[in-house]
Design a protein around this motif. Structure first.
Motif, PDB file in Angstrom:
ATOM      1  N   GLN A  95       0.827  -1.207   0.000  1.00  0.00           N
ATOM      2  CA  GLN A  95       0.000   0.000   0.000  1.00  0.00           C
ATOM      3  C   GLN A  95       0.860   1.256   0.000  1.00  0.00           C
ATOM      4  OE1 GLN A  95      -3.494   0.451   2.297  1.00  0.00           O
ATOM      5  NE2 GLN A  95      -3.997  -1.724   2.352  1.00  0.00           N
ATOM      6  N   LEU A 104       0.702   4.070  -2.875  1.00  0.00           N
ATOM      7  CA  LEU A 104       0.576   5.507  -2.650  1.00  0.00           C
ATOM      8  C   LEU A 104       1.723   6.268  -3.291  1.00  0.00           C
ATOM      9  CD1 LEU A 104      -0.848   7.891  -1.287  1.00  0.00           C
ATOM     10  CD2 LEU A 104       0.474   7.398   0.789  1.00  0.00           C
ATOM     11  N   GLN A 158      -5.079   5.105   2.231  1.00  0.00           N
ATOM     12  CA  GLN A 158      -3.941   4.350   2.770  1.00  0.00           C
ATOM     13  C   GLN A 158      -3.964   4.331   4.298  1.00  0.00           C
ATOM     14  OE1 GLN A 158      -0.812   5.672   4.196  1.00  0.00           O
ATOM     15  NE2 GLN A 158       0.429   3.827   4.041  1.00  0.00           N
TER      16      GLN A 158
END
Length: 471
Positions: free
Chosen positions: A166, A170, A453
């Motif tokens: 993740q 991002l 996130q």
């Protein structure tokens, strides 16, 4: 204290069938993964977060079409070395689960020796061979605790992989949106340069006509030069942002990348949700918190393991033997039971347990720290996204008014009723408003992804609406 009971030698024809019967299940050892640890290992990072129908295999090349946000994420999860690193670490921990499970199975050892003996009377050869099966039958929880420790560490590794993926997700979005924003800034700087050039041409024409002072011409020329310099700087920043994007995608910085056309501002949305509910949801989904909880359970299993290491164990052993001395051969075998009772080890077990308990306290404190940090992360991301959403409308109004002000100032200056300072101020305000509008859009895209996130919910579903509109 060790107590070992050995039977008398028995003919090998009686021992060998028993040995073969016990050894038959362990033909699995020829398989590369008898405990199927690859099955319990986490999935590769890219398919793990895809959530898309008909996903194409990982690609190592740039697409033939201009790069989209989804393309950027795909390439990052497929090519970035960090994805291979975190997946390899997870598979290594899965293999350690297999190491822990192997303790439930017996050990089979073979031994062969050949010796030449020299004495005053004669010289002779001595050859021996033995095959021994040893099996730990009872250990009062030591193997179970070790397996639980390894399994929880695997859960922690899987959650840590999810968190790292993740984070890469991002990073890919941030780099992509920044590259798009810097390219839009180049367009804005070019527009500002053209406006400054037009202002300079008007001032020069008025100066040649004798209706403007030399100061007007010089001020307009200075503004035009400054606008040119700003455009050159913007182009340099755009090239740097493309280099950063290429690095995140797993390519060299000089790799040429074509981005989809910048389609303007995102659609304004209202993000008015209960922050307390968002924080509770984040604490249920955040992979780093799941990893911390798994590490705490592993540490608690470590306490049981430390205690069990100070308890008795019971094991059995059996196997055939063969010996030849001076040409005389003899066959035999043995069966034994060993009880190992630790009586005193210099307080080693005591301090192993104390160390494991303290390590569990460390993991508990780390878990609580992450729980607290989640609340701050969600709060800041939510407020940042709310601010960016409000800024979208404010900057839209700012650009509209600045464009109108610049047109009025230019018209007044052409008509001879305005000053060059008014025109330059209006042009500068318009250039600044356009850059603020671009920054507001960049912030909105980035903070939307950041909030996802911090919620532990950053995946491809966030990009589905954007994919239709080609962001």
């Amino acid at each position: 204290m060790k107590v070992k009971l050995l039977a008398m030698k028995t003919p090998i024809r009686r021992i060998l069938p028993v040995f073969l019967y016990l050894a038959m299940p362990f033909v699995w050892a020829a398989e590369p993964d008898p405990f199927r640890t690859e099955v319990i290992a986490p999935l590769k990072p890219s398919p793990q977060l895809s959530a898309r129908v008909g996903e194409a295999p990982c690609s190592t090349d740039l697409p033939s079409m201009p790069l989209t946000a989804i393309d950027a994420v795909d390439l990052t999860l497929c090519n970035n070395p960090q994805t291979r690193e975190i997946w390899a670490a997870s598979r290594a921990q899965a293999a350690l689960v297999g190491v822990a499970q192997s303790a439930w199975f017996p050990d089979i050892d073979g031994r062969v020796s050949a010796t030449r003996n020299f004495t005053d009377a004669r010289n002779f050869n001595q050859n021996t061979a033995a095959l021994t099966l040893s099996w730990l039958m009872f250990d009062f929880g030591q193997r179970s605790a070790n397996i639980e420790n390894a399994q929880q560490l695997l859960n922690a590794a899987a959650s840590s992989q999810n968190a790292a993926v993740q984070s890469l997700f991002l990073s890919a979005l941030q780099s992509f949106y920044t590259a798009q924003a810097t390219r839009a800034a180049v367009v804005s700087a070019t527009q500002a340069e053209r406006s400054a050039q037009e202002g300079f041409q008007v001032a020069e024409g008025r100066y040649k006509a004798g209706v403007a002072t030399p100061a007007d011409r010089l001020q307009a020329q200075t503004a035009f030069s400054q606008a040119t310099l700003n455009r050159i700087k913007a182009e340099g920043e755009a090239r740097n942002s493309l280099g950063t994007l290429a690095n995140v995608l797993g390519f060299d910085a000089q790799q040429r990348i074509a981005l989809v056309e910048y389609q303007g501002m995102p659609v304004e949305k209202v993000f008015q949700r209960d922050v307390d509910r968002l924080i509770d949801e984040a604490r249920q989904r955040r992979p780093d918190l799941k990893a911390a909880e798994a590490q705490l359970k592993a540490a608690e299993a470590g306490i049981d393991l430390a205690r069990a290491q100070g308890r008795p164990t019971v094991s059995v052993s059996t196997g055939p033997t063969w010996q030849e001395i001076g040409g005389v051969a003899a066959n035999g075998g043995n069966v034994g039971i060993t009880l190992n009772v630790p009586i005193f080890s210099g307080f080693e077990t005591t301090y192993r347990v104390r160390s494991a308990a303290a390590q569990a306290e460390v993991r508990a404190a780390q878990r609580d720290r992450i729980r607290s940090q989640i609340a701050l992360d969600v709060w800041k991301a939510y407020q940042s996204l709310t601010t960016a959403t409000q800024s979208l409308k404010a900057t839209a109004d700012l650009v509209a008014s600045a464009e109108q002000s610049e047109r009025v100032a230019l018209g007044r200056y052409k008509a001879g009723v305005g000053t060059v300072l008014d025109l330059l101020a209006a042009q500068s305000a318009l250039a600044g408003a356009r850059l603020q509008r671009i920054q507001a859009a960049l912030d909105w895209y980035v903070f939307r992804a950041t909030l996802a996130q911090t919620m532990g919910a950053l995946d491809y579903t966030l990009l589905q609406p954007a994919a239709e509109g080609r962001p």
